[in-house]
Design a protein around this motif. Structure first.
Motif, PDB file in Angstrom:
ATOM      1  N   ALA A  31      55.827  17.584 -13.160  1.00 44.34           N
ATOM      2  CA  ALA A  31      55.689  18.502 -14.285  1.00 44.34           C
ATOM      3  C   ALA A  31      56.220  19.867 -13.864  1.00 44.34           C
ATOM      4  N   VAL A  32      56.670  20.624 -14.839  1.00 46.48           N
ATOM      5  CA  VAL A  32      57.093  21.997 -14.583  1.00 46.48           C
ATOM      6  C   VAL A  32      56.077  22.925 -15.238  1.00 46.48           C
ATOM      7  N   VAL A  33      55.610  23.896 -14.470  1.00 48.49           N
ATOM      8  CA  VAL A  33      54.624  24.866 -14.939  1.00 48.49           C
ATOM      9  C   VAL A  33      55.256  26.250 -14.967  1.00 48.49           C
ATOM     10  N   ARG A  34      55.080  26.940 -16.094  1.00 51.02           N
ATOM     11  CA  ARG A  34      55.467  28.347 -16.157  1.00 51.02           C
ATOM     12  C   ARG A  34      54.319  29.141 -15.540  1.00 51.02           C
ATOM     13  N   VAL A  35      54.581  29.865 -14.474  1.00 48.06           N
ATOM     14  CA  VAL A  35      53.539  30.596 -13.766  1.00 48.06           C
ATOM     15  C   VAL A  35      53.109  31.806 -14.591  1.00 48.06           C
ATOM     16  N   ALA A  36      51.798  31.966 -14.738  1.00 47.92           N
ATOM     17  CA  ALA A  36      51.250  33.129 -15.441  1.00 47.92           C
ATOM     18  C   ALA A  36      50.662  34.140 -14.469  1.00 47.92           C
ATOM     19  N   ALA A  37      50.049  33.644 -13.390  1.00 50.19           N
ATOM     20  CA  ALA A  37      49.437  34.522 -12.392  1.00 50.19           C
ATOM     21  C   ALA A  37      49.500  33.836 -11.040  1.00 50.19           C
ATOM     22  N   CYS A  38      49.774  34.620  -9.998  1.00 51.07           N
ATOM     23  CA  CYS A  38      49.817  34.082  -8.633  1.00 51.07           C
ATOM     24  C   CYS A  38      49.263  35.131  -7.684  1.00 51.07           C
ATOM     25  N   GLY A  39      48.232  34.772  -6.949  1.00 53.83           N
ATOM     26  CA  GLY A  39      47.636  35.689  -5.991  1.00 53.83           C
ATOM     27  C   GLY A  39      48.464  35.782  -4.716  1.00 53.83           C
ATOM     28  N   ILE A  40      48.448  36.966  -4.118  1.00 52.28           N
ATOM     29  CA  ILE A  40      49.080  37.159  -2.809  1.00 52.28           C
ATOM     30  C   ILE A  40      48.019  36.905  -1.744  1.00 52.28           C
ATOM     31  N   CYS A  41      48.262  35.909  -0.914  1.00 52.35           N
ATOM     32  CA  CYS A  41      47.310  35.499   0.126  1.00 52.35           C
ATOM     33  C   CYS A  41      47.696  36.118   1.463  1.00 52.35           C
ATOM     34  N   GLY A  42      46.714  36.275   2.326  1.00 52.02           N
ATOM     35  CA  GLY A  42      46.993  36.761   3.673  1.00 52.02           C
ATOM     36  C   GLY A  42      47.976  35.865   4.404  1.00 52.02           C
ATOM     37  N   SER A  43      47.948  34.562   4.117  1.00 53.91           N
ATOM     38  CA  SER A  43      48.901  33.662   4.766  1.00 53.91           C
ATOM     39  C   SER A  43      50.323  33.953   4.303  1.00 53.91           C
ATOM     40  N   ASP A  44      50.491  34.337   3.017  1.00 58.64           N
ATOM     41  CA  ASP A  44      51.824  34.727   2.546  1.00 58.64           C
ATOM     42  C   ASP A  44      52.352  35.910   3.356  1.00 58.64           C
ATOM     43  N   GLY A  81      48.273  12.063 -19.406  1.00 58.45           N
ATOM     44  CA  GLY A  81      47.296  13.075 -19.783  1.00 58.45           C
ATOM     45  C   GLY A  81      47.774  14.507 -19.651  1.00 58.45           C
ATOM     46  N   VAL A  82      49.063  14.707 -19.455  1.00 57.52           N
ATOM     47  CA  VAL A  82      49.633  16.055 -19.291  1.00 57.52           C
ATOM     48  C   VAL A  82      50.704  16.252 -20.355  1.00 57.52           C
ATOM     49  N   ALA A  83      50.654  17.377 -21.040  1.00 62.13           N
ATOM     50  CA  ALA A  83      51.621  17.635 -22.102  1.00 62.13           C
ATOM     51  C   ALA A  83      52.031  19.096 -22.089  1.00 62.13           C
ATOM     52  N   PRO A  84      53.242  19.400 -22.570  1.00 59.92           N
ATOM     53  CA  PRO A  84      53.652  20.792 -22.679  1.00 59.92           C
ATOM     54  C   PRO A  84      52.656  21.607 -23.490  1.00 59.92           C
ATOM     55  N   GLY A  85      52.413  22.835 -23.038  1.00 51.42           N
ATOM     56  CA  GLY A  85      51.439  23.703 -23.684  1.00 51.42           C
ATOM     57  C   GLY A  85      50.079  23.692 -23.019  1.00 51.42           C
ATOM     58  N   MET A  86      49.844  22.725 -22.152  1.00 51.94           N
ATOM     59  CA  MET A  86      48.541  22.648 -21.471  1.00 51.94           C
ATOM     60  C   MET A  86      48.411  23.796 -20.474  1.00 51.94           C
ATOM     61  N   ARG A  87      47.292  24.507 -20.536  1.00 52.60           N
ATOM     62  CA  ARG A  87      46.995  25.574 -19.589  1.00 52.60           C
ATOM     63  C   ARG A  87      46.369  24.943 -18.344  1.00 52.60           C
ATOM     64  N   VAL A  88      46.861  25.290 -17.158  1.00 58.11           N
ATOM     65  CA  VAL A  88      46.394  24.627 -15.943  1.00 58.11           C
ATOM     66  C   VAL A  88      46.285  25.600 -14.772  1.00 58.11           C
ATOM     67  N   ALA A  89      45.384  25.254 -13.852  1.00 64.18           N
ATOM     68  CA  ALA A  89      45.412  25.785 -12.494  1.00 64.18           C
ATOM     69  C   ALA A  89      45.937  24.664 -11.620  1.00 64.18           C
ATOM     70  N   VAL A  90      46.594  25.008 -10.525  1.00 59.31           N
ATOM     71  CA  VAL A  90      47.241  24.001  -9.692  1.00 59.31           C
ATOM     72  C   VAL A  90      46.684  24.041  -8.275  1.00 59.31           C
ATOM     73  N   ASN A  91      46.253  22.880  -7.807  1.00 59.44           N
ATOM     74  CA  ASN A  91      45.835  22.727  -6.417  1.00 59.44           C
ATOM     75  C   ASN A  91      47.104  22.466  -5.593  1.00 59.44           C
ATOM     76  N   PRO A  92      47.435  23.339  -4.645  1.00 61.91           N
ATOM     77  CA  PRO A  92      48.718  23.223  -3.937  1.00 61.91           C
ATOM     78  C   PRO A  92      48.729  22.226  -2.794  1.00 61.91           C
ATOM     79  N   ASP A  93      47.601  21.594  -2.503  1.00 65.38           N
ATOM     80  CA  ASP A  93      47.471  20.851  -1.255  1.00 65.38           C
ATOM     81  C   ASP A  93      48.423  19.663  -1.126  1.00 65.38           C
TER      82      ASP A  93
END
Length: 345
Positions: A31-44, A81-93
């Protein structure tokens, strides 16, 4: 040439660039997600400073950004169960997003491989703020460490370090029902944020030692002629050898230590104290924390706690360089959240 976007990638030590790359298209299971918010982590910040993941030199640019939420805009075949327009958080693991994979969330769009509900994609209710949803990643890092250490509501807990993960630890300790929470740092503004999140004691270690403050707050005793604090659990979110050494000296019989912090070199510890007091040290990298990710999101959605003290800045991605500078300044920042234009593509 197809549509393009900018993506933050590390090219070498201190060398991070906004590269122009193609907007991804999903294949089967993606799936492709349009990013709305991304935190800057100490690891970054660490990846940028060292120019790598910590091993050898990079063979190709390293995409960064792994704490994020947004909207699904396209779905490949065989994704249920995933469709365009769905608001999501993403687990990066699963895909090592922002940590070795070609994909990183410091860009307008991101390809999510292995797109599955409850594994990589977690639906968001309409009322959930994207920035707070992006906190699910660091909140679940803290929660995973607390679960491994079996923290219970009656435990007296000390959090070492009031950076973003330390603040997340306070929030998740409150979520677990803990009330006797002390936190330590050398930055007063971060300690103030920890107090707002529910810490009962916030101490600047330049003014009072961890040992004295804990004996005052949690109580003290004597074992084999040595003083100890009645603290049940220590949560190491700072990664400073001298702090861990002090904790082992003051820890009581059968105290527990959760090491969530990143230590960049080996530490020397008093193993006699560790043995004599049966102190348990547990490491936690939060590499497999799907239940904790879901639990953190549920907490956010319920509005169980006011998490606004955790996000110190919301900065548009167009000011990427300025956002990094603020994130590096512990006096000014806690969690710096990059925000992205949410107009339709």
């Amino acid at each position: 040439m197809g549509a393009t976007m900018q993506l933050a990638r590390v090219h070498g030590p201190g060398d991070v660039r906004l590269d122009t790359v193609a907007i991804p298209e999903p294949g089967p299971g993606e799936a492709v997600v349009r990013v709305a918010a991304c935190g800057i982590c100490g690891s970054d910040l660490g990846y940028i400073a060292q120019g790598s993941l910590g091993g050898g030199p990079l063979s190709e640019p390293l995409a960064i950004g792994h704490e994020f939420a947004g909207d699904v805009v396209a779905v490949g075949a065989n994704v249920e169960g995933v469709a365009p327009g769905m608001r999501v958080a993403v687990n990066p693991d699963d895909g090592y997003i922002g940590g070795g994979a070609p994909e990183g969330a410091m860009g307008d769009f991101i390809l999510v491989r292995q797109a599955r509900i409850g594994s990589t994609l977690y639906p968001l209710a309409d009322h959930v703020d994207y920035g707070e949803a992006a906190l699910a990643e660091p909140l679940s890092v803290a929660l995973h460490g607390l679960r491994l250490t079996d923290v219970q509501p009656h435990h007296k807990v000390a959090v070492l370090g009031a950076g973003p993960i330390g603040l997340c630890a306070v929030a998740m300790l409150r979520h677990l029902g803990c009330k006797d929470i002390a936190i330590f740092d050398r930055v007063d503004t971060r300690l103030e944020r920890a107090t707002a999140l529910g810490a009962g004691l916030a101490v600047n270690t330049a003014q009072e030692s961890i040992s004295d403050a804990l004996c005052r707050f949690h109580g003290e005793g004597d074992r084999f002629g040595a003083r100890f604090a009645e603290t049940d659990v220590f949560v190491d979110c700072v990664g400073v050898e001298a702090v861990l050494q002090e904790v082992i000296q003051i820890a009581k019989y059968k105290a527990k230590i959760a090491v969530i912090a990143l230590y960049k070199k080996p530490a020397t510890l008093d193993l006699f104290k560790l043995m004599a007091n049966e102190i348990l040290i547990t490491g936690s990298i939060a590499d497999d924390r799907k239940p904790e990710f879901a639990e953190a999101l549920e907490m956010v959605a319920r509005g169980e706690q006011d998490l606004t003290p955790m996000i110190s800045h919301r900065i548009d991605f167009s000011q990427f360089t300025e956002a990094l500078a603020i994130a590096r300044d512990a006096e000014k920042s806690a969690k710096v959240m990059l925000t992205f234009n949410q107009e339709p593509a």
